[in-house]
Design a protein around this motif. Structure first.
Motif, mmCIF file in Angstrom:
data_model
loop_
_atom_site.group_PDB
_atom_site.id
_atom_site.type_symbol
_atom_site.label_atom_id
_atom_site.label_comp_id
_atom_site.label_asym_id
_atom_site.label_seq_id
_atom_site.Cartn_x
_atom_site.Cartn_y
_atom_site.Cartn_z
ATOM 1 N N LEU A 28 0.846 -1.188 0.000
ATOM 2 C CA LEU A 28 0.000 0.000 0.000
ATOM 3 C C LEU A 28 0.881 1.237 0.000
ATOM 4 C CD1 LEU A 28 -1.485 -2.280 1.977
ATOM 5 C CD2 LEU A 28 -3.148 -0.465 2.099
ATOM 6 N N LEU A 29 0.552 2.188 -0.874
ATOM 7 C CA LEU A 29 1.251 3.470 -0.929
ATOM 8 C C LEU A 29 0.238 4.572 -0.695
ATOM 9 C CD1 LEU A 29 3.409 2.903 -4.133
ATOM 10 C CD2 LEU A 29 4.147 2.710 -1.767
ATOM 11 N N ALA A 30 0.542 5.469 0.230
ATOM 12 C CA ALA A 30 -0.366 6.560 0.554
ATOM 13 C C ALA A 30 0.326 7.894 0.329
ATOM 14 C CB ALA A 30 -0.818 6.463 2.014
ATOM 15 N N GLY A 31 -0.452 8.875 -0.116
ATOM 16 C CA GLY A 31 0.035 10.241 -0.258
ATOM 17 C C GLY A 31 -0.682 11.145 0.726
ATOM 18 N N VAL A 32 0.012 12.189 1.168
ATOM 19 C CA VAL A 32 -0.536 13.128 2.149
ATOM 20 C C VAL A 32 -0.246 14.540 1.683
ATOM 21 C CG1 VAL A 32 -0.463 13.886 4.554
ATOM 22 C CG2 VAL A 32 -0.043 11.501 4.013
ATOM 23 N N ALA A 83 8.257 20.654 -1.503
ATOM 24 C CA ALA A 83 7.986 20.658 -0.068
ATOM 25 C C ALA A 83 6.731 19.827 0.201
ATOM 26 C CB ALA A 83 7.796 22.077 0.442
ATOM 27 N N GLY A 84 6.735 19.096 1.286
ATOM 28 C CA GLY A 84 5.559 18.312 1.631
ATOM 29 C C GLY A 84 5.895 17.137 2.518
ATOM 30 N N PHE A 85 4.905 16.285 2.721
ATOM 31 C CA PHE A 85 5.080 15.115 3.565
ATOM 32 C C PHE A 85 5.694 13.940 2.820
ATOM 33 C CE2 PHE A 85 1.774 17.136 6.215
ATOM 34 C CZ PHE A 85 2.437 17.076 7.422
ATOM 35 N N GLY A 86 5.640 13.942 1.494
ATOM 36 C CA GLY A 86 6.076 12.763 0.773
ATOM 37 C C GLY A 86 5.029 11.669 0.961
ATOM 38 N N GLY A 87 5.383 10.460 0.702
ATOM 39 C CA GLY A 87 4.432 9.367 0.823
ATOM 40 C C GLY A 87 4.809 8.420 1.942
ATOM 41 N N ALA A 88 3.946 7.454 2.155
ATOM 42 C CA ALA A 88 4.203 6.412 3.140
ATOM 43 C C ALA A 88 3.792 5.088 2.530
ATOM 44 C CB ALA A 88 3.415 6.669 4.421
ATOM 45 N N ASP A 89 4.509 4.041 2.880
ATOM 46 C CA ASP A 89 4.152 2.720 2.348
ATOM 47 C C ASP A 89 4.051 1.706 3.480
ATOM 48 O OD1 ASP A 89 7.072 2.817 2.559
ATOM 49 O OD2 ASP A 89 7.028 0.858 1.612
ATOM 50 N N PHE A 90 3.272 0.683 3.209
ATOM 51 C CA PHE A 90 3.066 -0.393 4.166
ATOM 52 C C PHE A 90 2.894 -1.682 3.375
ATOM 53 C CE2 PHE A 90 0.524 -3.263 6.701
ATOM 54 C CZ PHE A 90 1.159 -3.185 7.937
ATOM 55 N N THR A 91 3.516 -2.760 3.822
ATOM 56 C CA THR A 91 3.362 -4.054 3.167
ATOM 57 C C THR A 91 2.527 -4.967 4.053
ATOM 58 O OG1 THR A 91 5.492 -3.793 2.056
ATOM 59 C CG2 THR A 91 4.576 -6.029 2.174
ATOM 60 N N TRP A 92 1.418 -5.432 3.503
ATOM 61 C CA TRP A 92 0.518 -6.367 4.189
ATOM 62 C C TRP A 92 0.897 -7.758 3.726
ATOM 63 C CZ3 TRP A 92 -5.423 -6.722 2.939
ATOM 64 C CH2 TRP A 92 -6.034 -7.597 3.841
ATOM 65 N N ASP A 93 1.590 -8.497 4.582
ATOM 66 C CA ASP A 93 2.035 -9.849 4.253
ATOM 67 C C ASP A 93 0.987 -10.879 4.630
ATOM 68 O OD1 ASP A 93 4.656 -9.232 3.260
ATOM 69 O OD2 ASP A 93 5.285 -8.836 5.325
#
Length: 135
Positions: A28-32, A83-93
């Motif tokens: 999962l990749l999220a943007g903020v 400028a900003g928060f960038g993204g965040a990722d999470f791997t659901w195994d």
């Protein structure tokens, strides 16, 4: 920090309607984004959900548009970035078989929070292994 503006979050991946075979690994990749901007060091927490189950969290830090250049040998030690928060990722195994509405919730920054639109995915059973000598 007291920040004006609206906090927004969205899912960049996976795509809505994606199908995986169980047991699946789903990235999962999220943007903020924060309308009105933030300040260096501001942090938010991003929670990743499958239906109502919290899969995990990541912290995201605001940067002001300058960061170390990982490819530099002192010729250009810093580079400009948006400028900003960038993204965040999470791997659901080992995601089990089922239909899931994936969402992300961002919170922090003086009590601001937001939830993304859902992204629907399906995880289907893997086909049984074939026996040796049987096509």
């Amino acid at each position: 920090n007291k920040l004006g503006g609206l906090l927004k979050v969205w899912i960049d991946a996976p795509e809505n309607g994606s199908t995986y075979r169980a047991p699946a690994t789903v990235r999962l990749l999220a943007g903020v984004d924060l309308a009105g901007g933030g300040h260096a060091g501001d942090t938010v927490t991003i929670d990743f959900f499958a239906n109502t189950n919290n899969l995990g969290s990541r912290e995201c830090v605001w940067h002001d548009g300058i960061k170390p250049n990982p490819h530099s040998r002192d010729a250009q030690p810093m580079i400009m970035v948006a400028a900003g928060f960038g993204g965040a990722d999470f791997t659901w195994d080992d995601a089990p078989t089922g239909s899931y509405a994936l969402t992300v919730k961002v919170s922090g920054l003086s009590g601001l929070s937001a939830v993304s639109a859902p992204v629907n995915i399906n995880i289907v059973p893997s086909p049984p292994p074939q026996s040796a000598g049987h096509p």
